[in-house]
Design a protein around this motif. Structure first.
Motif, PDB file in Angstrom:
ATOM      1  N   GLY A 115       0.811  -1.212   0.000  1.00 14.04           N
ATOM      2  CA  GLY A 115       0.000   0.000   0.000  1.00 14.04           C
ATOM      3  C   GLY A 115       0.841   1.258   0.000  1.00 14.04           C
ATOM      4  O   GLY A 115       0.341   2.346   0.276  1.00 14.04           O
ATOM      5  N   ILE A 116       2.126   1.121  -0.280  1.00 13.53           N
ATOM      6  CA  ILE A 116       2.988   2.294  -0.285  1.00 13.53           C
ATOM      7  C   ILE A 116       4.209   2.041  -1.176  1.00 13.53           C
ATOM      8  O   ILE A 116       4.668   0.905  -1.293  1.00 13.53           O
ATOM      9  N   ASP A 117       4.661   3.114  -1.806  1.00 17.70           N
ATOM     10  CA  ASP A 117       5.804   3.019  -2.712  1.00 17.70           C
ATOM     11  C   ASP A 117       7.004   2.409  -1.981  1.00 17.70           C
ATOM     12  O   ASP A 117       7.380   2.869  -0.909  1.00 17.70           O
ATOM     13  N   SER A 118       7.591   1.371  -2.553  1.00 14.76           N
ATOM     14  CA  SER A 118       8.664   0.668  -1.853  1.00 14.76           C
ATOM     15  C   SER A 118       9.912   0.585  -2.701  1.00 14.76           C
ATOM     16  O   SER A 118      10.795  -0.233  -2.471  1.00 14.76           O
ATOM     17  N   SER A 119       9.983   1.432  -3.718  1.00 19.25           N
ATOM     18  CA  SER A 119      11.016   1.241  -4.702  1.00 19.25           C
ATOM     19  C   SER A 119      12.423   1.500  -4.160  1.00 19.25           C
ATOM     20  O   SER A 119      13.361   0.813  -4.551  1.00 19.25           O
ATOM     21  N   SER A 120      12.560   2.422  -3.213  1.00 19.53           N
ATOM     22  CA  SER A 120      13.913   2.640  -2.684  1.00 19.53           C
ATOM     23  C   SER A 120      14.353   1.457  -1.820  1.00 19.53           C
ATOM     24  O   SER A 120      15.529   1.110  -1.768  1.00 19.53           O
ATOM     25  N   ILE A 121      13.382   0.825  -1.164  1.00 18.44           N
ATOM     26  CA  ILE A 121      13.723  -0.357  -0.361  1.00 18.44           C
ATOM     27  C   ILE A 121      14.171  -1.500  -1.276  1.00 18.44           C
ATOM     28  O   ILE A 121      15.128  -2.204  -0.987  1.00 18.44           O
ATOM     29  N   VAL A 122      13.463  -1.642  -2.411  1.00 17.31           N
ATOM     30  CA  VAL A 122      13.841  -2.682  -3.372  1.00 17.31           C
ATOM     31  C   VAL A 122      15.278  -2.437  -3.839  1.00 17.31           C
ATOM     32  O   VAL A 122      16.108  -3.354  -3.847  1.00 17.31           O
ATOM     33  N   ASN A 123      15.590  -1.192  -4.187  1.00 16.71           N
ATOM     34  CA  ASN A 123      16.944  -0.887  -4.648  1.00 16.71           C
ATOM     35  C   ASN A 123      17.984  -1.184  -3.574  1.00 16.71           C
ATOM     36  O   ASN A 123      19.061  -1.689  -3.870  1.00 16.71           O
ATOM     37  N   SER A 124      17.646  -0.874  -2.332  1.00 16.95           N
ATOM     38  CA  SER A 124      18.641  -1.097  -1.290  1.00 16.95           C
ATOM     39  C   SER A 124      18.836  -2.588  -1.028  1.00 16.95           C
ATOM     40  O   SER A 124      19.951  -3.039  -0.753  1.00 16.95           O
ATOM     41  N   LEU A 125      17.782  -3.378  -1.159  1.00 19.47           N
ATOM     42  CA  LEU A 125      17.935  -4.837  -1.020  1.00 19.47           C
ATOM     43  C   LEU A 125      18.792  -5.394  -2.153  1.00 19.47           C
ATOM     44  O   LEU A 125      19.576  -6.328  -1.957  1.00 19.47           O
ATOM     45  N   ALA A 126      18.638  -4.802  -3.342  1.00 16.55           N
ATOM     46  CA  ALA A 126      19.455  -5.235  -4.483  1.00 16.55           C
ATOM     47  C   ALA A 126      20.921  -4.861  -4.246  1.00 16.55           C
ATOM     48  O   ALA A 126      21.823  -5.645  -4.525  1.00 16.55           O
ATOM     49  N   ASP A 127      21.145  -3.670  -3.673  1.00 13.01           N
ATOM     50  CA  ASP A 127      22.516  -3.248  -3.354  1.00 13.01           C
ATOM     51  C   ASP A 127      23.164  -4.187  -2.354  1.00 13.01           C
ATOM     52  O   ASP A 127      24.354  -4.443  -2.411  1.00 13.01           O
ATOM     53  N   LYS A 128      22.367  -4.687  -1.426  1.00 12.62           N
ATOM     54  CA  LYS A 128      22.900  -5.615  -0.422  1.00 12.62           C
ATOM     55  C   LYS A 128      23.106  -7.010  -0.996  1.00 12.62           C
ATOM     56  O   LYS A 128      23.628  -7.885  -0.331  1.00 12.62           O
ATOM     57  N   GLY A 129      22.632  -7.224  -2.224  1.00 12.47           N
ATOM     58  CA  GLY A 129      22.808  -8.524  -2.860  1.00 12.47           C
ATOM     59  C   GLY A 129      21.800  -9.567  -2.414  1.00 12.47           C
ATOM     60  O   GLY A 129      21.954 -10.738  -2.717  1.00 12.47           O
TER      61      GLY A 129
END
Lengths: 232, 187, 187
Positions: free
Chosen positions: B116-130
């Motif tokens: 229910g809320i924009d989560s795109s920066s969290i997705v990017n940070s999870l990708a950065d963490k591998g």
């Protein structure tokens, strides 16, 4: 009732807030009393506003959605009200499931305690790609790329490039030097005389920087007056 | 048996050099043996590491195998390499990771709808963490990029396979008690 | 001796995780022992690898130590690594390749912004496969390195020249001249 001011809890999103309200006011998630929920939700938003708590746009959208559900439930259209309510209920159940599962998963966290190696670097045996594909594959894949982004990006790049080209730093550097040859010292401010165009002013600034960097000119201590460097 | 020892050492060499998880099929193909033999070779290797008190161990991740160090050596490695231990993830990051883990591959749009809320920066940070990676485009309108969890995700949560993901039961069976809320508020 | 075994395993863990040569002094410091002890620990490790017919070996480089594989395993490692390279391009790799093909020369930053995700490892892997190459620096702010497709790329897709690139459906009226500006004006 005594009024005690608590710091409002912060929620990850409107769904998290709704689940909190449903739980706190012991509402039935399978048959939500929309009026009650809406009231509590708006109350939270109001308090958030009073406490200068910034809420994301999604919170407003949810408020609108709740109001809509309440509105249609007053109309003689039970199916539509029921459908809107069902959708909200579905979203809430799904999110509750994720919240719960995330907690269970989090308990499994053992951090990166097992170390692995980076792949070994072999003596550069550059292995060329040996499979073959039809050329149409390229067009097919490219189809799916977000073209609007490419367009936006290209325009931005073109913009910057043309801007840079129209007022080149080099031509400004030449004119700065010319002014310096006419007199020994020049006030930095005077370089901008009569120059209103933003990119031209930026170019002058950059020209002064470049000339200083290459040792052609020197700036006084407070960066207001430039002189030509001696011996060059 | 001599031949088996030789094959075990070869598999060890491949895993050591690759660093990342290697599919059983690829090991089998390289060694010219049947894929069925791989688990027993891996077990030989694991036993040898145990018996000789090596710092290494064999990890299974889905159908792939990888060499790693035993957990007990992590403090000494961290000291030597001056790296920090991965911090536990925030509540929000855990939610996003959970959505991806249980529904992969999923788009940012899907995650946003569930939370229910924009989560795109969290997705990017999870990708950065591998912990997650992109998984091509998804065949839904707009063809968004899909995300899936990585081998590191499995390692960090002590899982051998996505099949080992905890099963919290169905959403519809859930009892609503007070336990959901309190912690989430602070998360 | 138990303590020595423990220290040996710790040193092994450090060398394994580091992947590159580690100075003896660093190992000694981490383990809280004298640097003089390191060679004997390394010898223990080397002997253990020999006795157990492991594929690994200890390598000394000046005052540093490193783990590697015995020479005899090089062919099998090479075969294993090559089998991996011959996997067909992933969806994501294909996509990055088309962005480069239709817009070359483009920077990694451009690709990242178009796709909304860091794609530099994909770019590197396409370069390793010989499908793209560096094409000097691009005349945009920051002067990033540009990438273009190679002759191998043309061969792989059965093209004679970049002019033969198929028109992507909706963009069929676009002129692909490699010049960003023109394409986009008509897009």
């Amino acid at each position: 009732m005594t009024e005690i001011r608590f710091r409002l809890p912060v929620f990850e999103g409107p769904l998290a807030l709704l689940l909190h309200l449903i739980d706190k006011h012991q509402l039935n998630i399978y048959d939500i009393e929309i009026t009650e929920l809406l009231e509590q939700y708006l109350l939270y938003m109001e308090e958030a506003r009073e406490q200068d708590l910034e809420l994301a746009g999604e919170f407003l959208e949810m408020a609108a959605r709740l109001i809509y559900i309440k509105a249609v439930s007053l109309l003689p259209k039970p199916e539509e009200a029921e459908k809107a309510k069902q959708e909200l209920q579905g979203a809430l159940l799904e999110y509750a499931f994720i919240q719960k599962t995330a907690k269970i998963l989090k308990a499994c966290f053992i951090a990166d305690d097992i170390f692995v190696r980076k792949p070994m670097k072999l003596p550069k045996i550059k292995k060329d790609y040996s499979l073959r594909h039809s050329p149409e594959k390229l067009a097919e894949v490219y189809e799916r790329v977000d073209r609007t982004r490419i367009k936006a990006l290209s325009e931005k790049i073109t913009d910057t490039v043309t801007q840079e080209k129209s007022v080149s730093v080099i031509s400004k550097a030449v004119s700065v030097l010319r002014k310096l040859y006419q007199g020994n010292a020049v006030r930095v401010e005077s370089l901008y005389d009569g120059v209103t165009d933003h990119s031209a002013r930026v170019a002058i600034f950059l020209a002064v920087l470049e000339l200083t960097r290459f040792g052609r000119i020197s700036l006084n201590a407070d960066n207001t007056v430039i002189t030509i460097k001696k011996g060059r | 048996m001599e031949e088996e020892k030789r094959l075990t050492a070869m598999a060890e060499a491949i895993l050591f050099a690759a660093g990342e998880p290697v599919e059983a099929s690829r090991i089998a193909q390289t060694l010219g043996i049947s894929e069925h033999v791989i688990p027993s070779l891996m077990q030989n290797l694991q036993e040898r590491y145990l018996q000789t008190e090596s710092a290494l161990k064999v990890i299974q991740l889905e159908k792939a195998w990888q060499l790693g160090t035993k957990e007990e050596y992590s403090p000494v490695i961290r000291t030597a390499m001056e790296t920090r231990r991965m911090q536990p993830l925030s509540g929000a990051a855990m939610e996003v990771l959970t959505i991806i883990a249980y529904h992969q591959p999923v788009s940012k749009g899907f995650i946003e709808r569930v939370r229910g809320i924009d989560s795109s920066s969290i997705v990017n940070s999870l990708a950065d963490k591998g912990l997650i990676e992109e998984a091509g485009r998804i065949d839904v309108p707009g063809h968004p990029i899909g995300y899936r969890t990585t081998a590191l995700f499995l390692r960090v949560f002590g899982l051998h396979s996505l099949k080992d993901l905890p099963d919290p039961g169905h959403a519809s069976d859930m009892e609503f008690t007070g336990d959901l809320t309190e912690q989430d508020v602070s998360a």
